[in-house]
Design an enzyme around this catalytic site. Structure first.
Site, PDB file in Angstrom:
ATOM      1  N   ASN A   1      23.243 -49.349 -71.066  1.00 36.11           N
ATOM      2  CA  ASN A   1      22.395 -48.172 -71.299  1.00 36.11           C
ATOM      3  C   ASN A   1      21.551 -47.911 -70.058  1.00 36.11           C
ATOM      4  O   ASN A   1      21.126 -48.837 -69.359  1.00 36.11           O
ATOM      5  CB  ASN A   1      21.541 -48.302 -72.572  1.00 36.11           C
ATOM      6  CG  ASN A   1      20.674 -49.537 -72.634  1.00 36.11           C
ATOM      7  OD1 ASN A   1      20.986 -50.558 -72.047  1.00 36.11           O
ATOM      8  ND2 ASN A   1      19.581 -49.439 -73.359  1.00 36.11           N
ATOM      9  N   ILE A   2      21.348 -46.624 -69.788  1.00 35.19           N
ATOM     10  CA  ILE A   2      20.595 -46.198 -68.598  1.00 35.19           C
ATOM     11  C   ILE A   2      19.554 -45.184 -69.071  1.00 35.19           C
ATOM     12  O   ILE A   2      19.911 -44.070 -69.469  1.00 35.19           O
ATOM     13  CB  ILE A   2      21.532 -45.570 -67.537  1.00 35.19           C
ATOM     14  CG1 ILE A   2      22.668 -46.545 -67.178  1.00 35.19           C
ATOM     15  CG2 ILE A   2      20.740 -45.167 -66.296  1.00 35.19           C
ATOM     16  CD1 ILE A   2      23.781 -45.947 -66.333  1.00 35.19           C
ATOM     17  N   GLU A   3      18.284 -45.618 -69.074  1.00 32.81           N
ATOM     18  CA  GLU A   3      17.230 -44.744 -69.595  1.00 32.81           C
ATOM     19  C   GLU A   3      16.630 -43.879 -68.495  1.00 32.81           C
ATOM     20  O   GLU A   3      16.947 -44.024 -67.307  1.00 32.81           O
ATOM     21  CB  GLU A   3      16.156 -45.613 -70.284  1.00 32.81           C
ATOM     22  CG  GLU A   3      16.757 -46.356 -71.465  1.00 32.81           C
ATOM     23  CD  GLU A   3      15.745 -47.067 -72.337  1.00 32.81           C
ATOM     24  OE1 GLU A   3      14.598 -47.280 -71.884  1.00 32.81           O
ATOM     25  OE2 GLU A   3      16.119 -47.416 -73.479  1.00 32.81           O
TER      26      GLU A   3
ATOM     27  N   CYS B   1      23.687 -44.048 -73.468  1.00 30.72           N
ATOM     28  CA  CYS B   1      23.967 -45.322 -74.143  1.00 30.72           C
ATOM     29  C   CYS B   1      25.047 -46.097 -73.389  1.00 30.72           C
ATOM     30  O   CYS B   1      25.854 -45.515 -72.654  1.00 30.72           O
ATOM     31  CB  CYS B   1      24.472 -45.073 -75.557  1.00 30.72           C
ATOM     32  SG  CYS B   1      23.255 -44.447 -76.702  1.00 30.72           S
TER      33      CYS B   1
ATOM     34  N   GLU C   1      27.768 -47.422 -74.509  1.00 28.56           N
ATOM     35  CA  GLU C   1      29.139 -47.036 -74.890  1.00 28.56           C
ATOM     36  C   GLU C   1      29.607 -45.826 -74.090  1.00 28.56           C
ATOM     37  O   GLU C   1      30.726 -45.767 -73.597  1.00 28.56           O
ATOM     38  CB  GLU C   1      29.203 -46.687 -76.382  1.00 28.56           C
ATOM     39  CG  GLU C   1      28.843 -47.823 -77.312  1.00 28.56           C
ATOM     40  CD  GLU C   1      27.363 -47.865 -77.665  1.00 28.56           C
ATOM     41  OE1 GLU C   1      26.502 -47.698 -76.766  1.00 28.56           O
ATOM     42  OE2 GLU C   1      27.062 -48.082 -78.844  1.00 28.56           O
TER      43      GLU C   1
ATOM     44  N   CYS D   1      25.575 -45.357 -81.848  1.00 24.04           N
ATOM     45  CA  CYS D   1      24.872 -44.182 -82.385  1.00 24.04           C
ATOM     46  C   CYS D   1      25.887 -43.061 -82.649  1.00 24.04           C
ATOM     47  O   CYS D   1      27.049 -43.128 -82.223  1.00 24.04           O
ATOM     48  CB  CYS D   1      23.784 -43.719 -81.412  1.00 24.04           C
ATOM     49  SG  CYS D   1      24.394 -42.747 -80.024  1.00 24.04           S
TER      50      CYS D   1
ATOM     51  N   CYS E   1      27.584 -41.434 -79.568  1.00 23.31           N
ATOM     52  CA  CYS E   1      28.636 -42.292 -78.983  1.00 23.31           C
ATOM     53  C   CYS E   1      29.884 -42.303 -79.860  1.00 23.31           C
ATOM     54  O   CYS E   1      31.004 -42.323 -79.347  1.00 23.31           O
ATOM     55  CB  CYS E   1      28.121 -43.711 -78.766  1.00 23.31           C
ATOM     56  SG  CYS E   1      26.934 -43.791 -77.411  1.00 23.31           S
TER      57      CYS E   1
HETATM   58  N1  THU Z   1      21.538 -47.606 -77.211  1.00 26.80           N
HETATM   59  C1  THU Z   1      22.781 -47.899 -76.729  1.00 26.80           C
HETATM   60  O1  THU Z   1      22.971 -48.072 -75.512  1.00 26.80           O
HETATM   61  N2  THU Z   1      23.796 -48.003 -77.610  1.00 26.80           N
HETATM   62  C2  THU Z   1      23.664 -47.912 -78.952  1.00 26.80           C
HETATM   63  O2  THU Z   1      24.644 -48.047 -79.662  1.00 26.80           O
HETATM   64  C3  THU Z   1      22.351 -47.666 -79.551  1.00 26.80           C
HETATM   65  C4  THU Z   1      21.258 -47.351 -78.604  1.00 26.80           C
HETATM   66  C5  THU Z   1      20.423 -47.541 -76.259  1.00 26.80           C
HETATM   67  C6  THU Z   1      19.846 -46.177 -75.980  1.00 26.80           C
HETATM   68  C7  THU Z   1      18.450 -46.534 -75.542  1.00 26.80           C
HETATM   69  O3  THU Z   1      18.458 -46.848 -74.159  1.00 26.80           O
HETATM   70  C8  THU Z   1      18.116 -47.785 -76.308  1.00 26.80           C
HETATM   71  O4  THU Z   1      19.360 -48.303 -76.754  1.00 26.80           O
HETATM   72  C9  THU Z   1      17.197 -47.581 -77.491  1.00 26.80           C
HETATM   73  O5  THU Z   1      17.678 -46.609 -78.340  1.00 26.80           O
END
Ligand code: THU
Length: 141
Positions: free
Chosen positions: A50-52, A61, A63, A94, A97
């Site tokens: 995941n890259i915020e 996310c 995935e 989510c 994804c």
């Molecule tokens: N996130 C994912 O990378 N994959 C998921 O299946 C659920 C959520 C990440 C997005 C965000 O960076 C962090 O988790 C919190 O929601």
């Protein structure tokens, strides 16, 4: 269930690759680190994390990072994905994804392996996880 469709060793290799990918997670806002590993029909494994973002909504996310990496490398058909988080519970993809995975998967065949912080995991097909969904087939009706 996963043993029938995907060898246990392959599942474990994917989970391990998802844990490795999680190490690259950029999640300074949520502190929720996620890794994914997508298995292409070629046999290649594409990692993603995941890259915020400070603006929050551009966050990607793990995935989707894996899918976009694979598609931009020329692969469009996939067998399975493993997703791993740091929590006690299995981490399920989510809705966004699930939609993105569906674009490049045969939902009845594609396996989603969900892991928490241990090597234990749960396996479901994408069809089970994402029923009654909208796909490219609906555009042709
Ligand atoms: N996130 C994912 O990378 N994959 C998921 O299946 C659920 C959520 C990440 C997005 C965000 O960076 C962090 O988790 C919190 O929601």
């Amino acid at each position: 269930m996963e043993e029938k469709r995907l060898a246990k060793e392959v599942c474990e290799q994917l989970i391990q690759a998802a844990y490795e990918a999680k190490k690259m997670s950029y999640a300074p806002y949520s502190n929720f680190h996620v890794g994914a590993a997508l298995l292409g029909k070629s046999g290649r494994i594409y990692p993603g994390c995941n890259i915020e973002n400070a603006a929050y909504t551009p966050t990607n996310c793990a995935e989707r990072t894996a899918v976009f990496r694979a598609v931009s490398d020329g692969e469009r058909e996939f067998t399975a994905i493993a997703v791993a988080g740091d929590g006690d519970d299995y981490l399920a993809p989510c809705g966004v994804c699930r939609q993105v995975l569906q674009e490049f998967a045969e939902p009845e065949e594609f396996i989603v392996l969900m892991a928490g912080k241990g090597m234990d995991y749960r396996a479901m097909t994408l069809a089970e996880l994402f029923p009654a969904s909208f796909s490219k087939a609906d555009l042709e009706k």
